[in-house]
Design an enzyme around this catalytic site. Structure first.
Site, PDB file in Angstrom:
ATOM      1  N   PHE A 199      -1.326 -38.351  -2.187  1.00  0.00           N
ATOM      2  CA  PHE A 199      -0.939 -37.071  -1.626  1.00  0.00           C
ATOM      3  C   PHE A 199      -1.063 -35.986  -2.685  1.00  0.00           C
ATOM      4  O   PHE A 199      -0.967 -36.267  -3.880  1.00  0.00           O
ATOM      5  CB  PHE A 199       0.503 -37.141  -1.109  1.00  0.00           C
ATOM      6  CG  PHE A 199       0.657 -36.574   0.268  1.00  0.00           C
ATOM      7  CD1 PHE A 199       0.135 -37.237   1.362  1.00  0.00           C
ATOM      8  CD2 PHE A 199       1.326 -35.374   0.476  1.00  0.00           C
ATOM      9  CE1 PHE A 199       0.277 -36.713   2.640  1.00  0.00           C
ATOM     10  CE2 PHE A 199       1.478 -34.855   1.753  1.00  0.00           C
ATOM     11  CZ  PHE A 199       0.947 -35.520   2.832  1.00  0.00           C
ATOM     12  N   GLN A 228       6.493 -21.507   0.745  1.00  0.00           N
ATOM     13  CA  GLN A 228       5.240 -22.234   0.556  1.00  0.00           C
ATOM     14  C   GLN A 228       4.228 -21.959   1.661  1.00  0.00           C
ATOM     15  O   GLN A 228       4.550 -22.015   2.839  1.00  0.00           O
ATOM     16  CB  GLN A 228       5.517 -23.731   0.520  1.00  0.00           C
ATOM     17  CG  GLN A 228       4.258 -24.558   0.332  1.00  0.00           C
ATOM     18  CD  GLN A 228       4.583 -26.003   0.062  1.00  0.00           C
ATOM     19  OE1 GLN A 228       4.991 -26.734   0.952  1.00  0.00           O
ATOM     20  NE2 GLN A 228       4.420 -26.406  -1.176  1.00  0.00           N
ATOM     21  N   HIS A 235       0.819 -23.433   3.274  1.00  0.00           N
ATOM     22  CA  HIS A 235       0.003 -24.640   3.321  1.00  0.00           C
ATOM     23  C   HIS A 235      -1.435 -24.174   3.402  1.00  0.00           C
ATOM     24  O   HIS A 235      -1.757 -23.300   4.199  1.00  0.00           O
ATOM     25  CB  HIS A 235       0.364 -25.486   4.543  1.00  0.00           C
ATOM     26  CG  HIS A 235      -0.228 -26.864   4.495  1.00  0.00           C
ATOM     27  ND1 HIS A 235      -1.566 -27.088   4.659  1.00  0.00           N
ATOM     28  CD2 HIS A 235       0.336 -28.063   4.284  1.00  0.00           C
ATOM     29  CE1 HIS A 235      -1.797 -28.391   4.548  1.00  0.00           C
ATOM     30  NE2 HIS A 235      -0.664 -29.004   4.315  1.00  0.00           N
ATOM     31  N   LEU A 279      -1.015 -27.347  11.729  1.00  0.00           N
ATOM     32  CA  LEU A 279      -1.301 -27.827  10.392  1.00  0.00           C
ATOM     33  C   LEU A 279      -2.312 -28.975  10.394  1.00  0.00           C
ATOM     34  O   LEU A 279      -2.203 -29.902  11.182  1.00  0.00           O
ATOM     35  CB  LEU A 279      -0.001 -28.327   9.793  1.00  0.00           C
ATOM     36  CG  LEU A 279      -0.136 -28.949   8.429  1.00  0.00           C
ATOM     37  CD1 LEU A 279       0.447 -27.983   7.429  1.00  0.00           C
ATOM     38  CD2 LEU A 279       0.602 -30.248   8.363  1.00  0.00           C
ATOM     39  N   GLU A 331      -2.526 -32.627   4.677  1.00  0.00           N
ATOM     40  CA  GLU A 331      -3.111 -32.901   3.384  1.00  0.00           C
ATOM     41  C   GLU A 331      -3.870 -34.231   3.356  1.00  0.00           C
ATOM     42  O   GLU A 331      -4.818 -34.408   2.603  1.00  0.00           O
ATOM     43  CB  GLU A 331      -1.943 -33.011   2.407  1.00  0.00           C
ATOM     44  CG  GLU A 331      -2.252 -32.698   1.022  1.00  0.00           C
ATOM     45  CD  GLU A 331      -1.041 -32.007   0.396  1.00  0.00           C
ATOM     46  OE1 GLU A 331      -0.675 -30.930   0.883  1.00  0.00           O
ATOM     47  OE2 GLU A 331      -0.488 -32.563  -0.540  1.00  0.00           O
ATOM     48  N   ARG A 351      -0.352 -27.116  -3.401  1.00  0.00           N
ATOM     49  CA  ARG A 351      -0.569 -26.185  -2.296  1.00  0.00           C
ATOM     50  C   ARG A 351      -0.636 -24.732  -2.719  1.00  0.00           C
ATOM     51  O   ARG A 351      -1.450 -23.975  -2.205  1.00  0.00           O
ATOM     52  CB  ARG A 351       0.569 -26.345  -1.306  1.00  0.00           C
ATOM     53  CG  ARG A 351       0.553 -27.687  -0.708  1.00  0.00           C
ATOM     54  CD  ARG A 351       1.681 -27.871   0.239  1.00  0.00           C
ATOM     55  NE  ARG A 351       1.477 -29.167   0.878  1.00  0.00           N
ATOM     56  CZ  ARG A 351       2.327 -29.728   1.696  1.00  0.00           C
ATOM     57  NH1 ARG A 351       3.444 -29.111   2.004  1.00  0.00           N
ATOM     58  NH2 ARG A 351       2.061 -30.888   2.223  1.00  0.00           N
ATOM     59  N   HIS A 391       4.545 -22.484   5.529  1.00  0.00           N
ATOM     60  CA  HIS A 391       4.800 -23.866   5.867  1.00  0.00           C
ATOM     61  C   HIS A 391       6.209 -24.321   5.556  1.00  0.00           C
ATOM     62  O   HIS A 391       6.824 -25.054   6.325  1.00  0.00           O
ATOM     63  CB  HIS A 391       3.812 -24.736   5.089  1.00  0.00           C
ATOM     64  CG  HIS A 391       3.873 -26.176   5.419  1.00  0.00           C
ATOM     65  ND1 HIS A 391       3.830 -26.620   6.725  1.00  0.00           N
ATOM     66  CD2 HIS A 391       3.970 -27.272   4.644  1.00  0.00           C
ATOM     67  CE1 HIS A 391       3.891 -27.942   6.710  1.00  0.00           C
ATOM     68  NE2 HIS A 391       3.998 -28.361   5.472  1.00  0.00           N
ATOM     69  N   ARG A 411       7.183 -26.905  -3.473  1.00  0.00           N
ATOM     70  CA  ARG A 411       7.466 -28.279  -3.059  1.00  0.00           C
ATOM     71  C   ARG A 411       6.189 -29.097  -3.057  1.00  0.00           C
ATOM     72  O   ARG A 411       5.134 -28.608  -2.650  1.00  0.00           O
ATOM     73  CB  ARG A 411       8.049 -28.276  -1.657  1.00  0.00           C
ATOM     74  CG  ARG A 411       8.166 -29.662  -1.059  1.00  0.00           C
ATOM     75  CD  ARG A 411       8.559 -29.602   0.397  1.00  0.00           C
ATOM     76  NE  ARG A 411       7.450 -29.183   1.233  1.00  0.00           N
ATOM     77  CZ  ARG A 411       6.902 -29.949   2.183  1.00  0.00           C
ATOM     78  NH1 ARG A 411       7.350 -31.163   2.412  1.00  0.00           N
ATOM     79  NH2 ARG A 411       5.910 -29.501   2.909  1.00  0.00           N
TER      80      ARG A 411
END
Ligand SMILES: Cc1cc2nc3c(=O)[nH]c(=O)nc-3n(C[C@H](O)[C@H](O)[C@H](O)COP(=O)(O)OP(=O)(O)OC[C@H]3O[C@@H](n4cnc5c(N)ncnc54)[C@H](O)[C@@H]3O)c2cc1C
Ligand code: SF4
Ligand code: FES
Lengths: 249, 141, 590
Positions: C117, C231, C233, C243, C246, C286, C354, C389
């Site tokens: 990730f 944040q 995305h 979305l 990722e 991100r 996000h 994050r």
């Protein structure tokens, strides 16, 4: 903005109306607009009192089910353009067979109670301590119940089920599918406990295989399949306990 | 456990629900619903078939005279019609069941689900085979 | 007025709320726990999380690695003691969920599978196909059925906290179905209301994510922390904001500009490799990916669409089999909502709001400075997310800190006496306010939708991916004006039954508070760090700003900002490096 589409929306206010009625709205017809976008357009621009549920707009929260031209649909996954060429306005109604709270919002406490009654959680004789790690489960074992675990509780299947419509005592497709989801889980040991509830007349035997629940399910859960599977299991178990009255359990 | 035996429960305090009435003709709206109602009605005919069977056994136990009378009764055009309808429903049930079979029995072979087509096919094949054997018996006797 | 009594009240039935409820029931089954949620719990926004949940289980991976990734990802603004707790308890919590039946994806030997990730050095992200949040939430929800001591208030909306004698004593809530307004009292209250993405126009967040809990706490005098860190995305579908996880990139998707060029290589994110490399290129963090997008727009290398500029995500090279088995939901979303088939076509994407790193200020047990009030989940700021994050850290955060807060709140409730009488009159006042301000008022000039869209514009222009003094000041002024105008709002709907317009109004007022907190905090932080990028102060300034921003609501409606120290245990601040410069093991993702 040239093109528009007409919607005929079910309206009912328990405080004001004796009977429900339909109200007609014209909304822009955009290629990427779903029925829910049209309803939001109406709420924002035309009539703030139009009442409906929605949240994710990505077909996963299960809130936005309605009858669209007589079929149960997730309105966030139903393009307006699919209906553009049809005669007459697009009819939007609350999900069938549930009492209507207001406009397009229905009362689903009944479903919630039924869901809870089939014990949709992992039942174990003995719990393994966390420190010993996970219960092993192969991808094949996962595959056996995976399909039934995809239910988003949108209750479209109840609106498709005439058995539920005629007699709401029937536990119904989604709840049975979720019971079966745990029954088929290799980690679960609660099938017998659930059998008491499911094998009642209002459980699986209420179903006479109309099969519509599976057709309308937006997540391909196949509740009809779950019910038939369970009928087979229940019959075999019945037979077993008949042959070996004590040994079967 | 009788938790689900009670009628549907809803929350108190709300002024008034609207409950739509199901129209008397709802089952004409869609072909699957019509099939559903037909299957429900078919129970009458299936019951009829059981009655015929019982009568037949009774006739058999009372000797050849009674059996001949029973056979004559069977030739009554009304009874023939009734039996034909019954046959239709029984076949209808069989077909329904065969089509449901793959959903009820998620058979796995080497970890993969056997495609529906094969299960349905196997059912029909078995049906055809049994019918052939029966026909062979009938023709021979 | 009706009034009901419980020991612990959970405001919110998402991942954090349900986990906390179970923790209360397991701490002491004699305590009455109540979950109040404005939607049925299984509709909560946790349901839409796709990618996965991070927790160290593989040999070769260590808790320290996870901690380091989290801290460096958060640009050293995380409290390191909290992060250490988090990484240690995350695997236990994920295992617990496995024991409750969560259908985690498996390896062929039956063990839980993990994937790579963004921003994570090792493979440690647990997943349930690409519907991790959905399975996590439904597992938790169905598991709560087991506990007889958990009561639910489904479709009840909390409008305010009841505070008396310096402690929280419960809430005032409105039952949607009947319009009943009543006090629900408790000895401890845990806010689990999730994030506030809807303050911005373009977001992956569902319509219910309006920052209610943040505003409720703020109005009760509890400080919000690090609200300037919002944040983006990097890969949302235009228009819908849906979305694209990722995971699509960790499976090997490329981000390309209008010339088909993998533009990330121009922004210090490493060099292109054919196979995905952790923390490199498309698997960078991100914030940096979103910032690179803005630069590409400025260079005119993006594609224009009716919904603004986009770049493209290329999955075609992965082939049908990989897409269908590893990313089925991504394909489903593209087909169903954009009419695009990623097997054959490029997916248009752009950065979308996000996640909220900031939130209600809490300690490591979820306790806020106000006695009896706790917070957990996205609404809270512990803080483990710092200035940015990492993907797949939020779901385990809900579990770890939901459980901790639940336990702490339960223990505290056992020591506490029943609520004071005075809260009843407070609840009556609140009822009166709702009736006067909304239900019985006619003739106001403002529509909620207008205020909402003006707020959206102000937030996007003022406090977007890049901010500066002027843009933020303009947004702050606009929000002040909107708060004035909000008093003039009147509703079309005066009904008591399922009044969604009343809800929208209450949410709108919450969002104006939260929006202001974001803008005021961003004005205060005159440096750039993580998701907070100021064009007028482009460098990180550890001397003055290695600190949390606490923002307080004064009783007159103005705000005041106060810094609070960051806890540093073992990882002194360093530069964040991604791509080939980082001492990353060059393990391919899969
Ligand atoms: C599209 C998407 C994908 C994501 N993917 C990932 C991922 O792969 N990995 C990861 O770690 N994280 C992911 N996240 C982030 C993560 O899902 C969220 O941060 C997390 O789910 C928040 O959970 P929560 O329990 O705090 O709040 P939520 O799940 O949002 O729940 C909030 C609850 O509060 C209730 N509530 C709110 N206001 C009120 C009120 N006024 N009165 C009563 N009830 C109220 C709501 O009804 C709801 O039950 C993703 C987020 C999004 C948007
Ligand atoms: S089984 Fe399908 S239709 Fe029924 S509630 Fe679940 S997802 Fe909806
Ligand atoms: S809005 Fe969530 S399923 Fe449609």
């Amino acid at each position: 903005m040239a093109e528009t589409i007409s919607l005929e929306v079910f309206r009912y206010s328990p405080e004001r109306d004796a009977e429900p009625s339909f109200q007609r709205y014209d909304v822009p017809l955009r290629k990427d607009w779903v029925v829910l976008d049209a309803l939001n357009y109406i709420k924002d621009k035309v009539d703030g009192s139009l009442t409906f549920r929605w949240s994710c707009r990505m077909g996963i929260c299960g809130s936005c089910g309605m009858m669209v031209n007589g079929e149960p649909k997730l309105t966030c996954a139903t393009f307006l353009s699919n209906y553009a060429r049809e005669q007459g306005p697009l009819r939007v109604q609350p999900l069938r067979y549930f009492p209507v709270i207001r406009d397009l919002v229905v009362e689903i406490t009944d479903f919630m109670t039924k869901l809870q009654s089939v014990k949709p959680w992992l039942i174990r004789g003995k719990e393994k301590p966390i420190s010993e790690g996970e219960y092993l489960q192969t991808p094949e074992q996962l595959d056996r119940y995976k399909q039934f675990s995809m239910c988003i509780n949108c209750v479209l299947c109840y609106s498709a089920c005439p058995v539920y419509g005629l007699d709401p005592v029937f536990i119904g497709p989604a709840a049975i599918a979720l019971a079966q989801r745990y029954n088929m889980d290799s980690r679960d040991e609660g099938a017998h406990e659930r059998m008491d509830i499911l094998a009642q007349h209002e459980g699986i035997w209420g179903c006479t295989f109309v099969g519509e629940c599976t057709k309308v399910c937006p997540k391909h859960v196949d509740p009809a399949g779950a019910i038939q599977q369970y009928k087979l299991t229940a019959t075999i178990e019945r037979f077993k306990s008949f042959l070996m009255p004590r040994g079967a359990k | 456990m009788t938790e689900t035996r009670q009628p549907a429960r809803y929350t108190e305090y709300h002024p008034r629900w609207y409950r739509s009435r199901v129209s008397t003709w709802w089952w004409l709206a869609q072909w699957p619903y019509l099939k559903f109602i037909l299957r429900e009605i078919s129970s009458v005919f299936v019951a009829w078939f059981v009655v015929v069977l019982l009568l037949q056994i009774r006739a058999l136990s009372r000797g050849s005279e009674a059996y001949a009378a029973f056979e004559r009764w069977l030739q009554n055009p009304l009874i023939v019609l009734l039996n034909m309808i019954t046959l239709f429903f029984v076949v209808f049930h069989a077909v329904t069941w065969f089509n449901v079979a793959p959903r009820a029995m998620a058979i796995r072979f080497r970890g993969k689900r056997v495609p529906d087509f094969w299960i349905v096919g196997a059912n029909y094949a078995a049906w055809a085979a049994v019918s052939l054997v029966l026909a062979w018996f009938l023709v021979r006797s | 007025m009706d009034i009901s009594y419980h020991d612990v009240l959970l405001v919110g039935g998402g991942g954090a709320g349900l986990r906390a409820a179970i923790a209360v029931a397991e701490t002491n089954p004699n305590l009455s726990a109540a979950v109040v949620s404005k939607v049925y719990p299984m509709r909560s926004h946790t349901v839409s999380a796709e990618g996965g949940a991070a927790g160290v289980i593989r040999p070769g991976d260590t808790l320290d690695d996870h901690a380091y990734d989290t801290i460096s990802g958060g640009d050293w603004l995380c409290d390191q003691d909290a992060v250490e707790i988090f990484v240690k308890e995350a695997p236990e919590e994920l295992l617990r969920l496995e024991h409750w039946g969560c259908p985690w994806s498996r390896d062929s030997d039956g063990r839980v599978a993990v994937r790579a990730f963004g921003g994570m050095k090792n493979m440690r992200t647990w997943f349930a196909a690409d519907k991790t949040g959905f399975h996590l939430l439904h597992t938790l929800f169905q598991t709560t059925f087991k506990y007889k001591s958990v009561t639910r208030y489904d479709e009840w909306f909390v409008t305010r906290l009841l505070v008396d004698e310096g402690r929280v004593q419960g809430v005032v809530a409105l039952q949607l179905m009947s319009g009943r307004i009543q006090a629900i009292t408790a000895k401890s209250v845990i806010l689990c209301t999730g994030g506030c993405g809807r303050v911005f126009p373009f977001t992956t967040n569902a319509s219910i994510k309006t920052g209610d809990g943040m505003a409720l706490a703020f109005q009760a005098g509890v400080p919000l922390k690090d609200m300037e860190f919002v944040q983006y995305h990097p890969t949302g579908l235009p228009f819908t904001g849906i979305l694209i996880t990722e995971a699509a990139r960790s499976e090997g998707g490329y981000l390309i500009n209008k010339d088909g060029y993998r533009y990330l290589q121009d922004y210090n994110l490493g060099t292109p490799t054919p196979q995905p490399v952790l923390r490199n290129m498309e698997l960078g963090p991100r914030d940096r990916l979103s910032q690179a997008f803005v630069k590409e727009v400025e260079k005119g290398r993006t594609t224009d669409t009716p919904y603004g500029p986009v770049v493209h995500l290329d999955l075609r090279r992965l082939g049908e089999k990989v897409i269908n088995t590893r990313l089925p939901f991504v394909r489903e979303l593209c087909l169903k909502y954009e009419n695009i088939d990623p097997i054959k076509e490029l997916i248009p994407v752009r950065p979308v709001i996000h996640y909220m790193m900031g939130g209600v200020h809490t300690d490591n047990d979820g306790a806020t400075p106000l006695a009896g009030l706790y917070a957990a989940g996205e609404v809270a700021c512990v803080s483990i997310n710092g200035a940015n994050r990492l993907g797949s850290n939020s779901l385990p955060e809900l579990l770890v800190f939901g459980a901790r807060a639940g336990k702490a709140a339960a223990l505290a409730a056992m020591e506490q006496k029943p609520p004071s009488e005075r809260v009843v009159s407070q609840a009556l006042d609140e009822k009166l306010r709702l009736e006067q301000q909304f239900l019985r008022k006619t003739g106001g000039r403002e529509r909620i939708a207008t205020i909402r869209s003006e707020m959206h514009k102000a937030m996007e222009n003022g406090a977007g991916i890049y901010r500066n003094q002027t843009s933020l000041q303009k947004a702050a002024d606009k929000l002040r004006e909107l708060r004035e105008r909000f008093r003039e709002v009147s509703l079309d709907d005066h009904s008591l039954t399922f009044n969604t317009e009343l809800l929208a109004a209450l949410e709108q007022s919450f969002m104006l508070d939260v929006g202001s907190a974001i803008v005021e905090s961003a004005l205060h932080r005159v440096e750039s760090r993580g998701a907070h990028q100021r064009t007028d102060f482009p460098a990180r300034d550890d001397r003055n700003f290695l600190a949390h921003t606490l923002i307080f609501n004064n009783s007159d409606g103005s705000t005041r900002v106060k810094p609070a120290p960051v806890v540093i245990t073992r990882w002194p601040p360093a530069e964040r490096v991604y791509g080939v410069q980082s001492e990353v093991k060059q393990t391919a993702a899969r």
